[in-house]
Design a protein around this motif. Structure first.
Motif, PDB file in Angstrom:
ATOM      1  N   SER A  20       0.861  -1.176   0.000  1.00  0.00           N
ATOM      2  CA  SER A  20       0.000   0.000   0.000  1.00  0.00           C
ATOM      3  C   SER A  20       0.896   1.224   0.000  1.00  0.00           C
ATOM      4  O   SER A  20       1.649   1.450   0.950  1.00  0.00           O
ATOM      5  CB  SER A  20      -0.904   0.002   1.244  1.00  0.00           C
ATOM      6  N   GLY A  21       0.828   1.982  -1.077  1.00  0.00           N
ATOM      7  CA  GLY A  21       1.736   3.106  -1.257  1.00  0.00           C
ATOM      8  C   GLY A  21       1.460   4.284  -0.341  1.00  0.00           C
ATOM      9  O   GLY A  21       0.571   4.246   0.519  1.00  0.00           O
ATOM     10  N   PRO A  22       2.207   5.372  -0.531  1.00  0.00           N
ATOM     11  CA  PRO A  22       2.121   6.516   0.381  1.00  0.00           C
ATOM     12  C   PRO A  22       0.769   7.210   0.394  1.00  0.00           C
ATOM     13  O   PRO A  22       0.442   7.875   1.373  1.00  0.00           O
ATOM     14  CB  PRO A  22       3.225   7.454  -0.127  1.00  0.00           C
ATOM     15  N   VAL A  23      -0.038   7.068  -0.669  1.00  0.00           N
ATOM     16  CA  VAL A  23      -1.346   7.736  -0.680  1.00  0.00           C
ATOM     17  C   VAL A  23      -2.489   6.748  -0.433  1.00  0.00           C
ATOM     18  O   VAL A  23      -3.656   7.124  -0.510  1.00  0.00           O
ATOM     19  CB  VAL A  23      -1.574   8.485  -2.014  1.00  0.00           C
ATOM     20  N   HIS A  24      -2.162   5.508  -0.128  1.00  0.00           N
ATOM     21  CA  HIS A  24      -3.177   4.494   0.171  1.00  0.00           C
ATOM     22  C   HIS A  24      -3.751   4.727   1.562  1.00  0.00           C
ATOM     23  O   HIS A  24      -3.067   5.207   2.472  1.00  0.00           O
ATOM     24  CB  HIS A  24      -2.531   3.107   0.099  1.00  0.00           C
ATOM     25  N   TRP A  25      -5.004   4.377   1.764  1.00  0.00           N
ATOM     26  CA  TRP A  25      -5.646   4.603   3.060  1.00  0.00           C
ATOM     27  C   TRP A  25      -4.970   3.839   4.188  1.00  0.00           C
ATOM     28  O   TRP A  25      -4.991   4.296   5.332  1.00  0.00           O
ATOM     29  CB  TRP A  25      -7.136   4.264   3.001  1.00  0.00           C
ATOM     30  N   GLN A  26      -4.358   2.676   3.899  1.00  0.00           N
ATOM     31  CA  GLN A  26      -3.672   1.954   4.976  1.00  0.00           C
ATOM     32  C   GLN A  26      -2.478   2.734   5.505  1.00  0.00           C
ATOM     33  O   GLN A  26      -2.219   2.740   6.713  1.00  0.00           O
ATOM     34  CB  GLN A  26      -3.219   0.576   4.493  1.00  0.00           C
ATOM     35  N   THR A  27      -1.760   3.381   4.612  1.00  0.00           N
ATOM     36  CA  THR A  27      -0.624   4.197   5.038  1.00  0.00           C
ATOM     37  C   THR A  27      -1.112   5.398   5.833  1.00  0.00           C
ATOM     38  O   THR A  27      -0.510   5.777   6.852  1.00  0.00           O
ATOM     39  CB  THR A  27       0.189   4.640   3.809  1.00  0.00           C
TER      40      THR A  27
END
Length: 205
Positions: A20-27
């Motif tokens: 999950s990248g830097p703009v993903h909700w998990q991050t």
């Protein structure tokens, strides 16, 4: 035991394929909790269920410590996509897991990976919620609902939400943070003689 002895569970983030990248909700969610732990797979592009589940085990072993009261730390886990399958496998294999509750967001269809037989076929030992989408290319809403029923999970759909990832427009996902807050409150109540409030149970059950 008095109320102060209860240790708030820590957040465990379990990403799916390709991380999950830097703009993903998990991050985004992880950034809200300074003591959160995150599962990091050796190869994000290689969806091997046993290896991914073993990585959850290893992450928890490294992260888990002891609370001030001397009890092992507990976790609430928030998984996405193939990470949901790995988390379900972990819970099936580890009845002693420190994971006390699970949020499965946009789980990938296990039939796409030939791993349905490796997943739990009955109610999970911990409270859980499955969040689905009516337009998820990785699993139909009907299929996710069947798995939720099998696991004894609460189920809800976000409607036309794709795979509930950054590409579908989900950076922040306040629902996930509300679930973590509500579930932590529920677990706290279960450690105390008082009953949980209706608001906590209605969302987190």
């Amino acid at each position: 035991m008095h109320a102060a002895a209860f240790q708030v569970p820590r957040l465990l983030v379990v990403p799916g394929l390709n991380d999950s990248g830097p703009v993903h909700w998990q991050t985004w969610l992880q950034s809200q909790y300074r003591d959160a732990a995150r599962v990091v797979q050796r190869d994000w592009s290689d969806p091997r269920l046993e290896r991914w589940a073993a990585r959850i085990d290893a992450t928890l072993e490294r992260a888990a410590g002891r609370s001030r009261g001397g009890e092992p730390e507990s976790f609430v886990a928030v998984a996405h996509s193939f990470g949901c399958l790995a988390l379900a496998r972990h819970l099936a294999q580890r009845p002693d897991s420190p994971v006390r509750a699970a949020l499965f967001v946009a789980p990938a269809d296990p039939d796409k990976f030939g791993v349905a037989g490796l997943l739990p076929q009955q109610r999970l030992a911990v409270p859980s919620t499955v969040v689905a989408s009516d337009t998820d290319p990785w699993m139909t809403a009907a299929s996710s609902r069947r798995w939720a029923q099998r696991w004894g999970s609460a189920w809800l759909t976000l409607g036309d939400a794709g795979h509930i990832n950054a590409e579908a427009g989900f950076g922040p996902l306040p629902l996930a943070r509300r679930w973590v807050t509500a579930m932590s409150a529920r677990l706290a109540r279960e450690q105390r003689p008082e009953r949980a409030t209706l608001a906590e149970w209605s969302f987190a059950v």
